[in-house]
Design a protein around this motif. Structure first.
Motif, PDB file in Angstrom:
ATOM      1  N   GLU A 152       1.100  -1.454  -0.345  1.00 59.56           N
ATOM      2  CA  GLU A 152       0.296  -0.472  -0.039  1.00 59.56           C
ATOM      3  C   GLU A 152       0.778   1.370  -0.560  1.00 59.56           C
ATOM      4  N   GLU A 153       1.898   1.244   0.758  1.00 58.60           N
ATOM      5  CA  GLU A 153       2.749   2.520   1.216  1.00 58.60           C
ATOM      6  C   GLU A 153       3.308   2.670  -0.774  1.00 58.60           C
ATOM      7  N   ALA A 154       3.961   1.562  -1.064  1.00 58.26           N
ATOM      8  CA  ALA A 154       4.809   1.393  -2.540  1.00 58.26           C
ATOM      9  C   ALA A 154       3.641   2.474  -3.449  1.00 58.26           C
ATOM     10  N   ILE A 155       2.782   1.402  -3.675  1.00 55.38           N
ATOM     11  CA  ILE A 155       1.261   1.979  -4.773  1.00 55.38           C
ATOM     12  C   ILE A 155       1.917   3.807  -4.396  1.00 55.38           C
TER      13      ILE A 155
ATOM     14  N   GLU B 267       3.551  10.129  -9.973  1.00 55.71           N
ATOM     15  CA  GLU B 267       2.949  10.256 -10.656  1.00 55.71           C
ATOM     16  C   GLU B 267       2.506  11.229 -11.068  1.00 55.71           C
ATOM     17  N   LEU B 268       1.277  11.903 -10.103  1.00 58.71           N
ATOM     18  CA  LEU B 268       0.784  13.360  -9.598  1.00 58.71           C
ATOM     19  C   LEU B 268       2.093  14.330  -9.987  1.00 58.71           C
TER      20      LEU B 268
ATOM     21  N   THR C 139       4.109  18.769 -13.096  1.00 57.27           N
ATOM     22  CA  THR C 139       5.132  19.582 -14.096  1.00 57.27           C
ATOM     23  C   THR C 139       4.484  19.374 -15.327  1.00 57.27           C
ATOM     24  N   GLU C 140       3.885  18.557 -15.990  1.00 57.28           N
ATOM     25  CA  GLU C 140       3.588  19.125 -17.218  1.00 57.28           C
ATOM     26  C   GLU C 140       2.534  20.075 -17.699  1.00 57.28           C
TER      27      GLU C 140
END
Length: 109
Positions: free
Chosen positions: A82-85, A92-93, A98-99
């Motif tokens: 759960e922490e890794a996800i 990703e956010l 940035t994009e």
């Protein structure tokens, strides 16, 4: 105080690698120590606040000992799925932010 978003930013990689390359031994007094504080940005109802956040020393050996225990079934995984996800979602956010060149909300949980 209601915190809507908290964003911590590291401006460079973990200092442990540099310590090891300099010949320091894991577990030594300086190995993994980071002289640079992190930057924490809090976006609250009252506005944005930036705070310095001390960086905890890294400890590669403890992490790998934890993995060893988890693989053998003798200890919990040091980084639960759960922490890794959650970390991957935050990375990703950050890329999307940035994009799009704008602040994006962080989902709680």
């Amino acid at each position: 105080m209601t915190v809507n978003t908290a964003l911590g930013v590291r401006l460079r990689l973990d200092s442990q690698e540099d310590s090891l390359k300099a010949g320091e031994r894991p577990g030594g007094p300086c190995c993994g120590a980071d002289k640079q504080d992190g930057v924490l940005t809090l976006i609250e109802d009252s506005g944005r606040r930036v705070a310095s956040q001390p960086t905890l020393p890294g400890n590669y050996p403890a992490y790998y000992q934890g993995i060893h225990g988890a693989v053998r079934g003798a200890a919990p995984n040091p980084v639960p799925a759960e922490e890794a996800i959650r970390v991957m979602e935050l990375i990703e956010l950050g890329i999307k932010s940035t994009e799009q060149r704008k602040t994006l909300p962080v989902k709680n949980g």
